[in-house]
Write an enzyme that holds these catalytic residues in place. Structure first.
Site, PDB file in Angstrom:
ATOM      1  N   ILE A  55       0.876  -1.164   0.000  1.00 15.86           N
ATOM      2  CA  ILE A  55       0.000   0.000   0.000  1.00 15.86           C
ATOM      3  C   ILE A  55       0.919   1.222   0.000  1.00 15.86           C
ATOM      4  O   ILE A  55       1.861   1.293   0.787  1.00 15.86           O
ATOM      5  CB  ILE A  55      -0.964  -0.006   1.213  1.00 15.86           C
ATOM      6  CG1 ILE A  55      -1.883   1.223   1.189  1.00 15.86           C
ATOM      7  CG2 ILE A  55      -0.214  -0.088   2.529  1.00 15.86           C
ATOM      8  CD1 ILE A  55      -2.954   1.196   2.293  1.00 15.86           C
ATOM      9  N   SER A  56       0.683   2.148  -0.919  1.00 17.43           N
ATOM     10  CA  SER A  56       1.584   3.294  -1.058  1.00 17.43           C
ATOM     11  C   SER A  56       1.554   4.178   0.185  1.00 17.43           C
ATOM     12  O   SER A  56       0.575   4.187   0.943  1.00 17.43           O
ATOM     13  CB  SER A  56       1.175   4.142  -2.271  1.00 17.43           C
ATOM     14  OG  SER A  56       1.319   3.416  -3.463  1.00 17.43           O
TER      15      SER A  56
END
Length: 213
Positions: A55-56
């Site tokens: 997940i960024s």
């Protein structure tokens, strides 16, 4: 309750779009990461979500969304559903979101999560993100959360005139750049802007070098 402190931290880092900040404020990032990582969900860093994916970091999610500038009612294509966090941000901004994920192991839980949250106007597909979603094109905006070595031609072709695309491009081990590509309303060459040096996981299917080099 939402991520009030996270949204405020992003504002201090230069995210100025109040709609983007409000969308992030209304979500809890902890819901989009594995239970073992939830204590770190408020940190401004990428986190593993399994299957070699991440997940960024919140700043990148906010920066890319701000650069894309999705408007209510627009048709938005997302390449790389992942855990569904970027998808949720887009949906909260009022777009009709079409999201494609290569890995069924991520796509299924993300869909369940987003449907449980009651977010409207999200359509899901498991498949090759580099091919886009031609049956429902054109799109007003396209965003990618994984990096191909070159911009897939199909994605640009699925932009409507005047549409914009935000995508990291570059090799896995080397310099990647976040690009914003705009398709001119009157035809002609695309407008390509280099926004930021980034590092993303690779897009799993990369086409021949037909468009950008």
């Amino acid at each position: 309750m939402g991520d009030v402190e996270l949204a405020e931290a992003l504002r201090r880092q230069g995210i100025s779009d109040t709609r983007v900040l409000e969308a992030i404020r209304g979500l809890e990032r902890a819901e989009f990461v594995p239970e073992s990582m939830r204590s770190a969900a408020g940190q401004d860093s990428p986190l593993p979500i399994g299957h070699g994916q991440t997940i960024s970091q919140p700043f990148i999610v906010a920066f890319m969304t701000q650069a894309l500038n999705p408007q209510p009612g627009e048709r938005v294509l997302e390449i790389g559903t992942g855990s569904g966090y970027q998808t949720a941000v887009l949906a909260r901004l009022g777009g009709e979101v079409y999201t494609v994920e290569t890995l069924a192991e991520l796509a299924g839980p993300a869909r369940e999560r987003l449907e449980r949250m009651g977010l409207p106007n999200i359509h899901f597909r498991v498949g090759d993100g580099t091919a886009g979603w031609p049956e429902v094109a054109p799109f007003d905006a396209i965003i990618g959360t994984a990096a191909p070595e070159r911009l897939p031609p199909a994605l640009y072709q699925q932009l409507r005139p005047g549409g914009r695309l935000v995508l990291p491009v570059g090799p896995l081990r080397g310099a990647q750049e976040l690009l914003r590509v705009t398709r001119p309303s009157g035809g002609g060459a695309p407008r390509v802007e280099k926004l930021l040096g980034v590092r993303f996981v690779p897009m799993t299917s990369t086409p021949p070098p037909e468009f950008l080099h």
